[in-house]
Design an enzyme around this catalytic site. Structure first.
Site, short mmCIF file in Angstrom:
data_model
loop_
_atom_site.label_atom_id
_atom_site.label_comp_id
_atom_site.label_asym_id
_atom_site.label_seq_id
_atom_site.Cartn_x
_atom_site.Cartn_y
_atom_site.Cartn_z
N LYS A 182 0.93 -1.27 0.01
CA LYS A 182 0.14 0.23 -0.01
C LYS A 182 0.78 1.26 -0.12
CE LYS A 182 -4.06 -1.48 2.21
NZ LYS A 182 -5.17 -1.34 3.57
N TYR A 236 7.99 -5.78 -1.38
CA TYR A 236 8.84 -4.74 -1.45
C TYR A 236 9.34 -4.53 -2.79
CZ TYR A 236 12.70 -1.55 -0.43
OH TYR A 236 13.53 -0.38 -0.48
#
Length: 418
Positions: A182, A236
């Site tokens: 997010k 990531y």
């Protein structure tokens, strides 16, 4: 200052303890100096003396607490001093937003921009950032700190934006992978939307992780990467890849000024003690004479740049007219085993190097091709590895002392090789 320095607190505690011991010794000796040694030892057998000793120690503890509060109150009345900053007139001075500005990289960037005379606004949710990283600027007329999660829109007026917000070490971004995604998608959309509204220049902090476990070495910016989209690091790796895609989609559609920095492994003071990276883990383990843990064979390679070099590169990229991705890293490559040995020898002590099972999706080689940075930005790392490591070791040595004085603060080792 929000708290008493550990050194002063330690000295104060020692003085109080000596005073209490002096009182106890006098009480054990009694009124007469002629008491025999047997009588003095006999006094210890009586429970009243134990109770008295306990009472005196508790009383001393409460007095120390009261004295601490008084000192904190007095320190609050002393005008705060700040580092000297350059004066810029209104034409030269910029209002600059740094998301994640209380973190490791962000706080050093704050220092540089503040010293240059700009107005700096930090937006941070303190997931991995710390107020202590920027406390030297709190209260300064050119500095503002906002407790804000960039996943939610932010409405302010600025000229430039450095978007650094995101956990960057494996233990932190794996702890809440959905939140990591997010931050790098919704957070980036909010930053780009703000930049579009203000017609502001924006720099997106990407990462060498977009290259995954590369099959090209060293990695140029033209390399598309080799990433596992469903692995433990994907939140990531893919989050940053989407962040780059969003950046260039906005740039093309809205005619925006964008910069993208692909940051390679960086070390230096203010690294989080629990970030699980090679340098911080090895230094902490060596300082405490723990075993130095290497995951896998240790033949994996990394190239580390000192934080000041990275900050210089970020500012140079922002001030350039170049919009394509740029690698910012140190092209000097070392194996993990070499790093462990270098740090062990630098710190000293009796730590042993041990090898544990390999971590899933751990990249085997990581080294930047910085030809583009040299050509476009006239930038390359300058700080020698040993010089940078010495500064970092000293920082962690002081941090360990601070943690010993505040036992409520705890940290755990999470050893990865990001």
């Amino acid at each position: 200052m929000s708290q008493i320095s550990p050194r002063f607190k330690h000295i104060l505690t020692v003085i109080i303890i000596i005073a209490v011991l002096f009182i106890l010794i006098r009480s054990f000796h009694g009124a007469s100096e002629a008491d025999t040694e047997e009588k003095q030892l006999a006094l210890l057998k009586f429970p009243e003396d134990v109770q008295r000793a306990t009472y005196l120690l508790n009383d001393a503890y409460h007095k120390i607490e009261a004295l601490e509060e008084k000192i904190i109150s007095l320190e609050g009345r002393v005008p705060k001093t700040y580092p000297d900053v350059k004066f810029l007139n209104y034409l030269q001075r910029k209002r600059i937003l740094i998301t994640g500005g209380a973190g490791f990289v962000g706080s050093h960037l704050v220092d540089k921009l503040m010293l240059e005379g700009h107005e700096v606004i930090v937006a941070d949710n303190f997931y991995t950032g710390r107020k202590t990283n920027v406390e030297q600027w709190i209260g300064h007329e050119n500095f503002e700190l906002i407790h804000h999660d960039i996943v939610n829109p932010l409405y302010i007026e600025v000229d430039d934006i450095y978007h650094l917000a995101s956990p960057a070490s494996p233990p932190h971004y794996m702890q809440n992978p959905v939140k990591t995604i997010k931050t790098n998608t919704l957070g980036t959309i909010n930053v780009l939307g703000l930049a579009r509204r203000l017609n502001a220049k924006v720099l997106i902090a990407s990462t060498s992780e977009v290259y995954g476990d590369p099959d090209i070495h060293p990695q140029p910016e033209t390399y598309w990467g080799h990433v596992n989209p469903i692995g433990p690091r994907a939140c990531y790796d893919e989050g940053k890849r989407v962040s780059e895609s969003l950046t260039y989609a906005y740039a093309k559609q809205e005619n925006m000024q964008v910069r993208v920095a692909r940051i390679f492994n960086t070390y230096g003071p203010r690294m989080h003690m629990n970030d699980g990276r090679v340098v911080s883990n090895f230094i902490l383990q060596a300082l405490q004479d723990d075993v130095i843990t290497v995951y896998g064979s240790g033949e994996q390679t990394r190239s580390f740049q000192y934080i000041s070099d990275l900050v210089e590169g970020l500012v140079a990229l922002m001030n350039s007219n170049y919009s394509q991705p740029v690698n910012l890293g140190n092209p000097v490559e070392h194996t993990i085993n070499e790093f462990a040995t270098i740090i062990k020898n630098l710190v000293g002590g009796n730590s042993k190097i041990v090898h544990l099972s390999e971590v899933e999706d751990d990249p085997q080689r990581r080294r930047p091709d910085i030809s583009r940075a040299k050509k476009i930005l006239n930038w390359e790392p300058k700080v020698d590895l040993n010089v940078g490591l010495q500064k970092t070791v000293e920082y962690f040595r002081q941090e360990l002392k601070r943690f010993r004085y505040t036992p409520k603060n705890k940290y755990l080792y999470n050893n990865y090789h990001p």
